[in-house]
Design an enzyme around this catalytic site. Sequence first.
Site, PDB file in Angstrom:
ATOM      1  N   ARG A   1      55.162  77.860  61.220  1.00 16.10           N
ATOM      2  CA  ARG A   1      56.173  77.003  61.838  1.00 16.10           C
ATOM      3  C   ARG A   1      57.552  77.459  61.379  1.00 16.10           C
ATOM      4  O   ARG A   1      58.158  76.894  60.475  1.00 16.10           O
ATOM      5  CB  ARG A   1      55.877  75.539  61.485  1.00 16.10           C
ATOM      6  CG  ARG A   1      54.588  75.046  62.123  1.00 16.10           C
ATOM      7  CD  ARG A   1      54.109  73.724  61.566  1.00 16.10           C
ATOM      8  NE  ARG A   1      53.480  73.877  60.267  1.00 16.10           N
ATOM      9  CZ  ARG A   1      52.792  72.917  59.654  1.00 16.10           C
ATOM     10  NH1 ARG A   1      52.646  71.742  60.223  1.00 16.10           N
ATOM     11  NH2 ARG A   1      52.257  73.116  58.476  1.00 16.10           N
TER      12      ARG A   1
ATOM     13  N   ASP B   1      61.538  78.470  61.017  1.00 11.73           N
ATOM     14  CA  ASP B   1      62.750  77.669  61.067  1.00 11.73           C
ATOM     15  C   ASP B   1      63.637  78.046  62.249  1.00 11.73           C
ATOM     16  O   ASP B   1      63.446  79.087  62.887  1.00 11.73           O
ATOM     17  CB  ASP B   1      63.566  77.851  59.784  1.00 11.73           C
ATOM     18  CG  ASP B   1      62.872  77.281  58.558  1.00 11.73           C
ATOM     19  OD1 ASP B   1      62.051  76.372  58.738  1.00 11.73           O
ATOM     20  OD2 ASP B   1      63.162  77.756  57.447  1.00 11.73           O
TER      21      ASP B   1
ATOM     22  N   ARG C   1      63.282  82.805  52.427  1.00  8.37           N
ATOM     23  CA  ARG C   1      64.746  82.845  52.476  1.00  8.37           C
ATOM     24  C   ARG C   1      65.367  82.583  51.106  1.00  8.37           C
ATOM     25  O   ARG C   1      66.407  83.154  50.767  1.00  8.37           O
ATOM     26  CB  ARG C   1      65.258  81.844  53.516  1.00  8.37           C
ATOM     27  CG  ARG C   1      64.941  82.263  54.941  1.00  8.37           C
ATOM     28  CD  ARG C   1      65.188  81.143  55.938  1.00  8.37           C
ATOM     29  NE  ARG C   1      66.590  80.711  55.934  1.00  8.37           N
ATOM     30  CZ  ARG C   1      67.028  79.634  56.588  1.00  8.37           C
ATOM     31  NH1 ARG C   1      66.168  78.868  57.258  1.00  8.37           N
ATOM     32  NH2 ARG C   1      68.301  79.323  56.562  1.00  8.37           N
TER      33      ARG C   1
END
Length: 370
Positions: free
Chosen positions: A51, A53, A198
């Site tokens: 899923r 971002d 990230r």
Amino acid sequence: MMKRVQLIIAYDGTNYCGWQVQPNGVTVEEVLNRCLSELLNEEIHVIGASRTDSGVHALGNVAVFDTQTKIPPEKLSFALNQRLPEDIRIQASFETEPDFHPRRCNSTKAYEYRILNRTFSLPCERLYSYFIYLPLDVEAMRKAADYLVGEHDFRSFCSSRSQAEDTYRTIYSLDVEKEGERIFIRISGNGFLYNMVRIIAGTLIKVGLHVYPPSHVQEILFAKDRDVAGPKAPAVGLTLVGIEYKTELQDSICVKNEEGSYLLWQKEITENGSAYLEIEHYNKELLSGLLERTARQAMRDGASVLYARVPKNLMDNRLQTGEFVFESCDQMPETAHAKMWEKCLTHTDEYYIILKCGVMRREILDPKPR
């Protein structure tokens, strides 16, 4: 007749609020649901593997859906691509097992974070790489990356918005490569926490800018505190490269890290349903979490029972953790690995205790796909 179809999906995430359906913007999942429902004339809800971002791209995300269509599964990619916008394309479609769930199977996920490191930005790369004009020390970034490879508690690299109860993950590889003016952070693992890739990228960038020394990354890892890690790097540079599902069990999983060392032996699962956990030493305060994680891993891989050999100084004869109960085992099964243990324990029975794991709530391990 109902069948389950698997899709391999590539998309440019620039114009989407991520993968998962949400009320505040258009998402990739929403577009797929709508186009599939229109194409097949039935209500379709896809289940995605990753899923991603808002703004994150993908070359090979995976999704499945159930349908009664008579269209051959391998032809659905061609028909669906005629309806999808140009920034979403199906790379392959095929029928899969009816109980296959893309988030509940053992897999390796691979991501790439791209950095453009030069004096001036390039307009044509602004949507697919993070521009940094200050020079980055790639060698320092590589040294820092080495501290993160293996199984660890990645709580420091997890967004505070994450709902994950278990923050342990295994990174198989983490490489930093420089190709001309472009730097690539390539990472693969058995799964990633919310914003984990990230945050790792943002932390390595800080090392590359000499804000942190490489060894500070290990201190961040051990702190288990999001506030001490680097910033979350912008989504624009991140791409989900692909997901590879494991078709065969590893005979054994050996882990040595800052918390201890253990071996999960799975070779006999297909033969007799037995798995074995051998703990050499471990942080006593973290033992229950280890037992729960390895029991869940073994049961997901098909084991019906897990035996654990644990140093006596770490626990008593019974321990309940999560949905599992570990109790002292008086009689070992007639299996090859158990016989090997019994032979060893004639010399070490004062040191080790043998435990048998039972499941309290099996439905937690085998939830029905939605």
